[in-house]
Design an enzyme around this catalytic site. Structure first.
Site, PDB file in Angstrom:
ATOM      1  CD  GLU A  65      10.297   3.070   2.611  1.00  0.00           C
ATOM      2  OE1 GLU A  65      10.633   1.900   2.836  1.00  0.00           O
ATOM      3  OE2 GLU A  65       9.721   3.421   1.556  1.00  0.00           O
TER       4      GLU A  65
HETATM    5  C1  ACM Z   1       5.707   3.003   2.627  1.00  0.00           C
HETATM    6  O1  ACM Z   1       5.331   1.838   2.473  1.00  0.00           O
HETATM    7  N1  ACM Z   1       6.969   3.326   2.437  1.00  0.00           N
HETATM    8  C2  ACM Z   1       4.791   4.050   3.027  1.00  0.00           C
END
Ligand code: ACM
Length: 538
Positions: free
Chosen positions: A349
């Site tokens: 992310e």
């Molecule tokens: C995640 O759940 N952002 C690895």
């Protein structure tokens, strides 16, 4: 499958006496094969502990006319030093409940529990053989890891009260059997996010104890995120002084581990057969670091501490050399106190890092990890930046296709599977679940179980799978009871998927085995979610 031959290994005088009888017994015994199916048994009645094991062993041959009883004279006997830690773990669990001394003895001389080192090569590095005879329980393994796994099985063959912390009445019986067992995958993992909410060393140890009972062999600690930096870095002290001063919801305190505390956690895990994988998430999920040091920001200004639960808003400054000096110092200090092979660099992310910068960043960071002797693992996004097939992408998506992960698998990378809509332990079970999140879906127990790691992602077959990890994110979790409610019973589900054969996968057979764990969890004080999908044993 035909009954397995009687156990191999050096004959022990008192075993020879029972051997011929046991061979005869084998002809009429139940055989619970890797399929989990009772092959034949006119005499099968109520379930025995042999039919209640999680994860399901590869092969179980009951010997219905044999029962071993642990008595006050029993010793835990080890043939070599490599079995000492597993022996000590077993003793530490059984001494309080039985009240027996359970002395650990070098060499095999008497009745009791015997750890030998000459297992069938078929069991490999992590497997074991467990033979219950009238006078001994014999666990054979080729490694310390194998003995730990054999001991986890023995614990489940004893009555649930064997797990009690106070003295209980016996008898301490183990049903006669020969078990031969080894895992489907080399990596059975659990992750705990100590960044969103901080958990004390004792709380972490409690979870380590719980995962160890299910043959989990890797414990991934998510040690940094936007809300907190949780491990002392001596060359960058503000990381914990500022970045470790708060958490989701805004509680204040020294919410971090000193390096000594971390070393103690690593050692604690090791004495339960578990390797710690430290994660420092980067270049995103870094607000706690950006709040601690102005120079890590492109504009040279410290960010405010963050106690909410949004993601994707932070990024280390990709263009500054100081960023890589910082990362090198962290990797250097952490690698020096981490005996395990793997260093987790996060990489998920990175929504505030342009793609080209993400590639540039990883091209500088991956060699740093290598320089300090570790192998990089990371959330699967990072794998698009490298062709190094020794690195381990951890798939956490909710789809069954990912072109970059499939390409990596084609090149030879082994993939760690953590699909969020299956095995993220923080997803709510149903819409009424008070804790947890639902962005990846509602994950009831049957959903968590209902997938095949070796045939889940397009283009990623069985031979490309390293294993299964169950992550537990803690945006909504504050206590050990919260952790346990989300992890139990789904953590044991993940353990079953990572250990047991694909051929044994069958919900109708698994559910009662899982339900049979309930009484043990009650003794252990685990506040599990009593899903109505599972027939819980009273
Ligand atoms: C995640 O759940 N952002 C690895």
């Amino acid at each position: 499958m035909s009954p397995s031959p009687p156990p191999q290994g050096p004959p022990l005088p008192w075993r020879i006496g029972v051997k011929s009888k046991r061979v005869l017994t084998a002809l009429t015994a139940l055989v619970i094969a890797g399929s989990g199916v009772l092959v034949t048994t006119p005499s099968a009645t109520a379930a025995t502990p042999l039919q209640e094991l999680v994860p399901q062993p590869v092969q179980i041959q009951p010997h219905t006319d044999i029962t071993f009883t642990l008595t006050t004279d029993a010793k835990i006997q080890i043939a070599t030093d490599s079995a000492r830690k597993p022996a000590e773990l077993l003793a530490s669990i059984l001494r309080p409940s039985t009240g027996f001394p359970l002395t650990i003895a070098d060499g095999v001389t008497s009745e009791g529990i015997v750890l030998l080192n000459n297992a069938d090569p078929k069991v490999g590095q992590d497997g074991y053989q467990l033979d219950v005879t009238p006078k001994q329980v014999i666990i054979r393994a080729n490694t310390t890891a194998g003995h730990f796994n054999g001991i986890s099985t023995l614990r489940q063959l004893l009555p649930p009260k064997a797990e009690a912390k106070t003295k209980q009445a016996g008898p301490w019986q183990v049903p006669g059997a020969s078990i031969l067992d080894y895992p489907r995958y080399q990596h059975r993992g659990a992750m705990l996010d100590v960044a969103r909410h901080f958990f004390t060393p004792d709380q972490v140890k409690r979870y380590i104890d719980q995962i160890a009972a299910f043959k989990i062999n890797y414990f991934h600690l998510h040690l940094s995120d936007d809300q907190g930096w949780r491990l002392e870095i001596k060359s960058w002290p503000e990381l914990t002084k500022i970045g470790g001063s708060t958490e989701v919801g805004g509680r204040k305190g020294n919410l971090y581990y000193t390096q000594d505390q971390y070393k103690d956690l690593v050692a604690y895990a090791q004495t339960r057969g578990i390797t710690v994988i430290p994660e420092f998430d980067m270049p995103g999920h870094t607000n706690a670091a950006l709040a601690s040091y102005a120079e890590l920001n492109c504009d040279g200004k410290k960010r405010p501490l963050y106690t909410g639960t949004d993601v994707g808003f932070s990024s280390l400054c990709i263009s500054k050399d100081i960023t890589y000096k910082f990362i090198e110092d962290v990797v250097k200090e952490v690698s020096a106190i981490t005996p395990g092979q793997y260093f987790h660099i996060g990489g998920d992310e990175a929504l505030s890092t342009p793609d080209a910068d993400f590639v540039k960043f990883m091209n500088r960071v991956l060699p740093i990890v290598k320089k300090y002797g570790k192998t990089t693992t990371g959330w699967h996004e990072f794998i698009k930046t490298t062709k190094d097939t020794s690195l381990v992408p951890q798939f956490w998506g909710t789809e069954t296709s990912d072109a970059n992960v499939a390409a990596a698998a084609q090149r030879g990378n082994k993939i760690l599977m953590s699909p969020a809509n299956r095995i993220y332990l923080d997803m709510k079970y149903n819409k009424n679940t008070k804790l947890g999140q639902d962005w990846a879906g509602l994950v009831e127990v049957k959903t968590a179980y209902g997938w095949n790691p070796g045939a889940y992602l397009n283009g990623v077959g069985e031979n490309s799978i390293r294993g299964v990890e169950a992550p537990l994110w803690t945006e909504t979790l504050k206590t050990s009871a919260d952790i346990e409610y989300m992890a139990f019973p789904r953590l044991p589900v993940a353990a079953e998927l990572g250990w047991s054969t694909a051929a044994s996968h069958n919900w109708d057979k698994f559910a009662p085995r899982l339900g049979a764990q309930g009484p043990r969890w009650k003794v252990q004080g685990i506040s599990y979610y009593a899903s109505t999908q599972v027939p819980w044993k009273k």
